[in-house]
Design an enzyme around this catalytic site. Structure first.
Site, PDB file in Angstrom:
ATOM      1  N   TYR A  95      48.123  37.562  49.349  1.00  0.00           N
ATOM      2  CA  TYR A  95      48.285  38.630  48.825  1.00  0.00           C
ATOM      3  C   TYR A  95      47.274  38.813  47.739  1.00  0.00           C
ATOM      4  O   TYR A  95      46.748  38.062  47.358  1.00  0.00           O
ATOM      5  CB  TYR A  95      49.814  38.768  48.175  1.00  0.00           C
ATOM      6  CG  TYR A  95      49.982  37.708  46.931  1.00  0.00           C
ATOM      7  CD1 TYR A  95      50.352  36.490  47.162  1.00  0.00           C
ATOM      8  CD2 TYR A  95      49.583  38.517  45.791  1.00  0.00           C
ATOM      9  CE1 TYR A  95      50.501  35.616  46.187  1.00  0.00           C
ATOM     10  CE2 TYR A  95      49.969  37.595  44.629  1.00  0.00           C
ATOM     11  CZ  TYR A  95      50.292  36.151  44.735  1.00  0.00           C
ATOM     12  OH  TYR A  95      50.552  35.307  43.559  1.00  0.00           O
ATOM     13  N   CYS A  96      46.996  40.106  47.533  1.00  0.00           N
ATOM     14  CA  CYS A  96      46.100  40.446  46.342  1.00  0.00           C
ATOM     15  C   CYS A  96      46.913  41.675  45.926  1.00  0.00           C
ATOM     16  O   CYS A  96      47.864  42.299  46.136  1.00  0.00           O
ATOM     17  CB  CYS A  96      44.740  40.689  46.957  1.00  0.00           C
ATOM     18  SG  CYS A  96      44.468  41.948  48.148  1.00  0.00           S
ATOM     19  N   THR A  97      46.115  42.455  44.980  1.00  0.00           N
ATOM     20  CA  THR A  97      46.423  43.819  44.270  1.00  0.00           C
ATOM     21  C   THR A  97      46.984  44.789  45.016  1.00  0.00           C
ATOM     22  O   THR A  97      47.947  45.200  45.233  1.00  0.00           O
ATOM     23  CB  THR A  97      45.380  44.198  43.337  1.00  0.00           C
ATOM     24  OG1 THR A  97      44.793  43.018  42.351  1.00  0.00           O
ATOM     25  CG2 THR A  97      45.938  45.062  42.213  1.00  0.00           C
TER      26      THR A  97
END
Ligand SMILES: [Zn+2]
Ligand SMILES: [Zn+2]
Length: 358
Positions: free
Chosen positions: A198-200
């Site tokens: 995941y990321c922002t």
């Protein structure tokens, strides 16, 4: 015809205040083939400037990546315009969790070589061969699976103030660095583990998932829309929230609070605290975590040296800075050696790795 922003940040802030309208902060991205990014860029600026759109938008041959705010009552107009562009029709818009009228103060649409500075040579692998997109519900299920390794694709200063429970958080300053570290640490598990990332807002995982598949990982998943969209779905569908702390964002707000957990510490005294500050010394501007007590005591500075410079009359400070350029500390983002309580996330990563292997 005005193709660029002419107002100063202060003038913008005043205009927004006077307008008294509530603004929406949102982000979106799309990989696409754009023949002439400069013409596309000018078209966006000329259409969005009159709609009072503010923000930072990158346009490249490979696509578009935008973070912006606009008056709430112009949203439909904005959306209709996006729908006139082939590859932006019905695109998911990540709407910020916390709204702040001053998240952006200017409209900057820039032509870049890439929409994310990922340091990758895209010719070496197929960027379209991505991981499986999962929504918040499926993501919650997957990360409870004992065969899952959950990896945070962001940089250390982002994951330090907030991340998913049990996530591996590489101690890196750049996206490119994290790819090699993750591949190396998980090379024994390319086939038997689920690699969930995941990321922002999801954009970094678009590339990372394709890269890891190219490197031989068989079960690659990515959180669609990132932490921002996850939080929205968790609220809307009343799912369990598994994200701890604050989500670091790249606008004036710096972070949005997702849970009440405070997982970081003041870099100066070690007290639980999770709000970033830029050192007040104009020649330093180091991004670091500083609690309210230390802020008062240190006059918002990261070191006694900076505090002394900051206390000098402005003209003398300017004199001192002459010919020095900017300090490299700005880019160290909280890792300057004089901060005793900065977190060494690499250790956490090693610990997690050992736990998994045991
Ligand atoms: Zn402190
Ligand atoms: Zn400083």
């Amino acid at each position: 015809m005005q193709l660029y922003n002419k107002l100063s940040a202060e003038e913008r802030a005043e205009l927004i205040d006077n307008a008294g309208k509530s603004r929406l902060t949102l982000s979106f991205y799309q990989y696409a083939k754009i023949g002439n990014p400069q013409i596309f860029r000018d078209h966006l600026f000329l259409t969005w400037d009159p709609m009072e759109v503010l923000g930072r938008i990158y346009v490249a041959h490979e696509g578009i990546n935008g973070q912006l705010s606009l008056p709430a009552d112009r949203f439909n107009e904005f959306k209709s315009h996006l729908d006139t562009i082939d590859f932006l029709k019905d695109i998911r818009l990540n709407v910020a969790v916390e709204q702040d009228n001053k998240s952006f103060l200017k409209l900057k649409v820039k032509v870049r070589n890439k929409i994310v500075a990922d340091g990758l040579n895209d010719d070496t692998f197929d960027v379209r061969n991505k991981g499986v997109h999962v929504d918040a519900g499926k993501f919650n299920e997957l990360i409870e699976d004992e065969n899952t390794v959950l990896v945070d694709m962001r940089n250390h200063y982002e994951s330090e103030i907030g991340h998913f429970k049990n996530a591996v958080t590489p101690d890196v300053d750049t996206f490119r660095e994290s790819l090699d570290i993750i591949e190396d640490d998980l090379k024994a598990h390319k086939e038997d583990k689920n690699l969930v990332m995941y990321c922002t807002g999801g954009i970094r995982c678009e590339k990372a998932s394709a890269y890891f598949k190219h490197k031989g990982f068989k079960n690659v998943f990515q959180l669609e829309g990132g932490i921002i969209e996850y939080t929205r779905q968790v609220k809307e569908d009343q799912l369990e929230n598994k994200f701890l702390g604050q989500n670091f964002v790249f606008d004036e707000r710096r972070a949005e609070r997702i849970s009440d957990d405070v997982i970081a510490n003041c870099h100066q005294c070690g007290a639980p605290f999770d709000v970033h500050t830029n050192c007040a010394n104009e020649a330093c501007h180091l991004l670091f975590i500083q609690c309210d007590n230390c802020k008062t005591e240190m006059d918002s500075c990261c070191s006694t040296a900076c505090k002394e410079i900051h206390a000098l009359p402005f003209e003398e400070q300017k004199e001192l800075r002459k010919g020095q350029g900017n300090s490299n500390d700005i880019f160290k983002k909280g890792r300057a050696d004089h901060l005793p309580y900065k977190k060494d996330l690499r250790n956490i990563f090693d610990v997690l790795k050992t736990q998994k292997e045991a």
